[in-house]
Structure formats: C-alpha cells, structure tokens
Design a protein around this motif. Structure first.
Motif, PDB file in Angstrom:
ATOM      1  N   UNK A 192      -8.963 -19.959  39.720  1.00 47.47           N
ATOM      2  CA  UNK A 192      -7.980 -19.841  38.473  1.00 47.47           C
ATOM      3  C   UNK A 192      -7.783 -21.424  38.549  1.00 47.47           C
ATOM      4  N   UNK A 193      -7.831 -22.024  37.491  1.00 44.01           N
ATOM      5  CA  UNK A 193      -7.127 -23.518  37.119  1.00 44.01           C
ATOM      6  C   UNK A 193      -5.991 -23.511  36.467  1.00 44.01           C
ATOM      7  N   UNK A 194      -5.228 -23.711  37.296  1.00 44.30           N
ATOM      8  CA  UNK A 194      -3.849 -23.969  36.666  1.00 44.30           C
ATOM      9  C   UNK A 194      -2.966 -22.959  37.316  1.00 44.30           C
ATOM     10  N   UNK A 195      -2.104 -23.421  38.001  1.00 43.13           N
ATOM     11  CA  UNK A 195      -0.999 -22.376  38.800  1.00 43.13           C
ATOM     12  C   UNK A 195       0.218 -22.445  38.116  1.00 43.13           C
ATOM     13  N   UNK A 196       0.413 -22.297  36.914  1.00 45.67           N
ATOM     14  CA  UNK A 196       1.553 -21.783  36.047  1.00 45.67           C
ATOM     15  C   UNK A 196       1.723 -20.340  36.107  1.00 45.67           C
ATOM     16  N   UNK A 197       2.493 -19.922  35.202  1.00 44.68           N
ATOM     17  CA  UNK A 197       2.758 -18.388  35.021  1.00 44.68           C
ATOM     18  C   UNK A 197       1.562 -17.717  34.735  1.00 44.68           C
ATOM     19  N   UNK A 198       0.929 -18.070  33.882  1.00 41.57           N
ATOM     20  CA  UNK A 198      -0.243 -17.384  33.480  1.00 41.57           C
ATOM     21  C   UNK A 198      -1.397 -17.335  34.471  1.00 41.57           C
ATOM     22  N   UNK A 199      -1.567 -18.455  35.204  1.00 37.04           N
ATOM     23  CA  UNK A 199      -2.663 -18.492  36.399  1.00 37.04           C
ATOM     24  C   UNK A 199      -2.151 -17.862  37.609  1.00 37.04           C
ATOM     25  N   UNK A 200      -0.950 -17.751  37.861  1.00 40.01           N
ATOM     26  CA  UNK A 200      -0.532 -16.841  39.103  1.00 40.01           C
ATOM     27  C   UNK A 200      -0.434 -15.501  38.790  1.00 40.01           C
ATOM     28  N   UNK A 201       0.036 -15.094  37.736  1.00 37.06           N
ATOM     29  CA  UNK A 201       0.087 -13.848  37.205  1.00 37.06           C
ATOM     30  C   UNK A 201      -1.294 -13.080  37.363  1.00 37.06           C
ATOM     31  N   UNK A 222       2.863 -16.153  28.814  1.00 35.33           N
ATOM     32  CA  UNK A 222       1.787 -16.686  29.295  1.00 35.33           C
ATOM     33  C   UNK A 222       1.545 -15.642  30.692  1.00 35.33           C
ATOM     34  N   UNK A 223       2.495 -15.156  31.450  1.00 33.81           N
ATOM     35  CA  UNK A 223       2.239 -14.503  32.459  1.00 33.81           C
ATOM     36  C   UNK A 223       1.570 -12.954  31.814  1.00 33.81           C
ATOM     37  N   UNK A 224       1.876 -12.596  30.938  1.00 33.19           N
ATOM     38  CA  UNK A 224       1.301 -11.318  30.457  1.00 33.19           C
ATOM     39  C   UNK A 224       0.012 -11.436  29.995  1.00 33.19           C
ATOM     40  N   UNK A 225      -0.231 -12.616  29.484  1.00 35.23           N
ATOM     41  CA  UNK A 225      -1.742 -13.122  29.036  1.00 35.23           C
ATOM     42  C   UNK A 225      -2.719 -13.350  30.258  1.00 35.23           C
ATOM     43  N   UNK A 226      -1.985 -13.908  31.358  1.00 31.95           N
ATOM     44  CA  UNK A 226      -2.663 -14.094  32.451  1.00 31.95           C
ATOM     45  C   UNK A 226      -3.068 -12.812  33.343  1.00 31.95           C
ATOM     46  N   UNK A 273       5.943 -16.778  42.558  1.00 30.41           N
ATOM     47  CA  UNK A 273       4.849 -16.322  42.111  1.00 30.41           C
ATOM     48  C   UNK A 273       3.578 -16.740  43.373  1.00 30.41           C
ATOM     49  N   UNK A 274       3.713 -17.869  43.747  1.00 28.35           N
ATOM     50  CA  UNK A 274       2.875 -18.322  44.846  1.00 28.35           C
ATOM     51  C   UNK A 274       2.994 -17.645  45.958  1.00 28.35           C
ATOM     52  N   UNK A 275       4.224 -17.270  46.292  1.00 28.57           N
ATOM     53  CA  UNK A 275       4.384 -16.209  47.678  1.00 28.57           C
ATOM     54  C   UNK A 275       3.840 -14.924  47.330  1.00 28.57           C
ATOM     55  N   UNK A 276       3.855 -14.547  46.413  1.00 32.40           N
ATOM     56  CA  UNK A 276       3.273 -13.187  45.995  1.00 32.40           C
ATOM     57  C   UNK A 276       1.856 -13.180  45.899  1.00 32.40           C
ATOM     58  N   UNK A 277       1.372 -14.345  45.334  1.00 34.06           N
ATOM     59  CA  UNK A 277      -0.362 -14.387  45.419  1.00 34.06           C
ATOM     60  C   UNK A 277      -0.635 -14.621  46.689  1.00 34.06           C
ATOM     61  N   UNK A 278      -0.226 -15.431  47.762  1.00 37.47           N
ATOM     62  CA  UNK A 278      -0.766 -15.418  49.118  1.00 37.47           C
ATOM     63  C   UNK A 278      -0.531 -14.231  49.701  1.00 37.47           C
ATOM     64  N   UNK A 279       0.809 -13.628  49.462  1.00 34.42           N
ATOM     65  CA  UNK A 279       0.719 -12.289  50.187  1.00 34.42           C
ATOM     66  C   UNK A 279      -0.337 -11.103  50.009  1.00 34.42           C
TER      67      UNK A 279
END
Lengths: 315, 44
Positions: A43-52, B10-14, A98-104
């Motif tokens: 995933x390129x980009x670690x904002x809300x979309x990328x982390x989600x 954005x979170x939902x679309x991700x 979000x980062x913590x959840x992803x790494x978890x």
C-alpha cells in the motif's frame, strides 16, 4: 512458502501447494512469507485509506506493507470532525491508532517515499502468468508485491495570496462539513479564485451560508454575472469586488481580509475552494488512463478502468 | 480519487479496495490450485 516473483524461483510450479491456499490451510499467517521484502500487497500511502486497507488485508491474512512518506494532507488540521465515533479526534491520533492496529495484525509499516513502481513478469509461469510489482523506495530499497494499492490521495492547490498558506487548516478553511460547525455564526468569507473557478467558488459560498448569517464573497476582482450576483444577494451573502491582497492575522488568529484599496473586511474565518491535484504519478507512470476530468479513470471496484499493465488500484 | 472524500470516506474506500484486492488474489490463486490438484499435488 515463497512468493512467485521475478527475483525468486516460481514455486507455483514446484511447490506442493499453491501459496495462498497453503497459507490458509496451514494456519500460517502472512508473516510466514519467505522473503521480508515480498508482500501480497504493498500500500502506497499511510493515511486513512491506506491504513484502513492494510487493516482489512492483514485481517484477511495477507502480507501487507504500507509505505508512507509522513506528509498527510490534513496535517495542518488540529481536529478531525464528522468521523462517527471519533468526532474531534486529532488526525494524528487516528493515524497512530491505525498504525497500531495494522501492525497488530502483522502488517508492516515502511517509512519513506516511493520512487518508482514497475511491473514485472512472474518467470517460468505459462499457465498462470500474472504480473508482479516492484516498488522501489527513494533510498533504493525494493519491495515486491502481487498487488499495489495507491492511496496517495491528492493535494490542495490554494491561491497564492499572502496569509493563505500560513492559515491553511486553521482559519483559512476548505471543507465546511469538516470545519463549519466550529466557526458557526461568525463572520465568514469565501475567496473566489480565477475566472474559471468562479462558479465553484460561488457554489461554495452558498453552502457555507448554512453555517452563518454573515458571509461575504470576495470576487477577487473577477466579474460576476447578473444572475450570480442576484443569487448571492437573495441569500444575504455580501459581495466584495475588490482584489484581495492578503489575510490579516492578529495574535495568531485571522482577523480580516485586506483589499487592494487598503480596506480590511473583518472576518473570523475564510473558506476557499482549492484546486484538487491528484498525487497519481505512480499510476500514470504505470500507464493508467485518465478521464476527461484529469483523474485516473477507475471502475466500480476502484481499480483503474484501463491500464497498460498490472492491477494497480486507487480509492 | 474522490476529491470530496473526508477522512471517514477515505477509510471506507480503503476498506472496499482491500476487499476487492483480496477477492482478486483469490481469483488468481484458484486456477493455480486447480492446476496443482489435477497434477496430483496435495490439495489445500
């Protein structure tokens, strides 16, 4: 189980199990990938979309890396409004959670910028010849992926008026749904841009009128039609036709808008409709087509509607 | 790109993109599994 990448032998052809099926049945999570630089998805980009996305993929037991350059679009904003369950949360706290959840769930976070993405072929595969992606970071580090997800979003091209950039995200605002409530009932302004964007700026002014009875539209010297002016008057939106030269700031707060004739119109906050510029170079470099509006054309799933090769996707 | 996306959008679309990608990977893996099965390899 090793992944099928150009730089690795194609184990699809020689291994006892297909890779993903093995991963699931054996109960071996994606963390068992044979090479630390090989992932199901980068995933390129670690904002809300990328982390989600990374969270969902990690929970789906995919090996995921999130590459992030640490330059979120909403960095100037101190709070994030309208996010159900987290209204008012600082965006930095959302990203940290979000980062913590992803790494978890085993996802990996990679700090850095992506320099290039190239499509490579899976060698020695004829029956299941699928392409792979090589993601090279600015420091030269390579990551290999079966899929990439580009969530680099966009950037805001804001007017080049003194004070605008300095106050951006504080009291020079864009989204009334994000910030309007916090400046409700205050003297608000709306900055018009160049003639081509006047209609968008006017529409912005009519929306912002929802939050205050005291709204002034600054044409910034661009002419309005009779109909446009009538609509503003009909909704009690003031009109200032003189060119804007700067935003006036006192005690680290916006206090007004200075005009070319020296007048200052007192305002507590000013809205602007920026031009949105997609950070889509990685996608266009991969051959993704753009639509008439300049955005990368996508289908209903969010994947580029046409592409020279590969399966990049952007939400 | 959705220029009107807020953070929650954005979170939902991700999330939706992730599901689409995972489904796509499954689609990629399925014929491989069938091929291996027909070759007499252990199934999984």
């Amino acid at each position: 189980m090793r992944r099928c990448f150009e730089t690795q032998p194609c184990t699809h052809c020689t291994a006892p199990f297909p890779e993903s099926a093995t991963t699931v049945v054996d109960g071996a999570g994606s963390e068992d990938s044979g090479d630390m630089n090989e992932f199901d998805v980068v995933v390129v980009g670690g904002g809300a979309a990328g982390l989600s996305a990374a969270l969902v993929l990690s929970r789906a037991r995919r090996s995921v890396a999130v590459v992030d350059a640490g330059q979120p679009r909403n960095a100037p904003a101190s709070h994030m409004q309208g996010f159900l369950g987290s209204d008012g949360l600082p965006p930095t706290e959302l990203l940290a959670a979000g980062r913590a959840e992803v790494t978890g769930y085993g996802g990996q976070l990679v700090s850095g910028a992506v320099a290039t993405v190239t499509v490579t072929a899976c060698p020695r595969t004829s029956a299941h010849n699928r392409q792979r992606f090589e993601v090279v970071l600015a420091d030269g580090s390579p990551l290999m992926a079966r899929r990439i997800l580009v969530t680099t979003g966009l950037r805001d091209d804001i007017p080049d008026i003194p004070g605008v950039r300095e106050r951006w995200g504080r009291d020079l605002l864009h989204c009334p749904y994000c910030h309007g409530y916090e400046v409700r009932d205050q003297p608000l302004g709306v900055l018009g841009g160049d003639p081509a964007s006047t209609q968008d700026a006017l529409a912005h002014a009519h929306i912002i009128r929802q939050w205050s009875d005291d709204v002034v539209f600054f044409t910034n010297g661009n002419p309005l039609t009779v109909a446009q002016r009538e609509q503003l008057v009909a909704r009690a939106i003031g009109v200032v036709d003189t060119r804007v030269v700067r935003l006036v700031v006192e005690d680290d707060q916006l206090s007004g808008v200075e005009l070319a004739d020296g007048r200052v119109v007192a305002r507590a906050a000013v809205f602007v409709r920026p031009a949105f510029v997609a950070n889509d170079t990685l996608l266009t470099d991969l051959g993704c087509a753009t639509s008439q509006n300049g955005w990368v054309a996508v289908d209903a799933t969010g994947a580029p509607a046409s592409r020279a090769s590969g399966q990049p996707a952007t939400p | 790109v959705n220029p009107r996306a807020q953070v929650i959008t954005a979170a939902g679309e991700g999330s939706a993109a992730a599901i689409a990608i995972n489904n796509d990977l499954v689609d990629e893996d399925l014929p491989i599994a069938v091929t291996n099965f027909r070759l007499g390899m252990p199934i999984g």
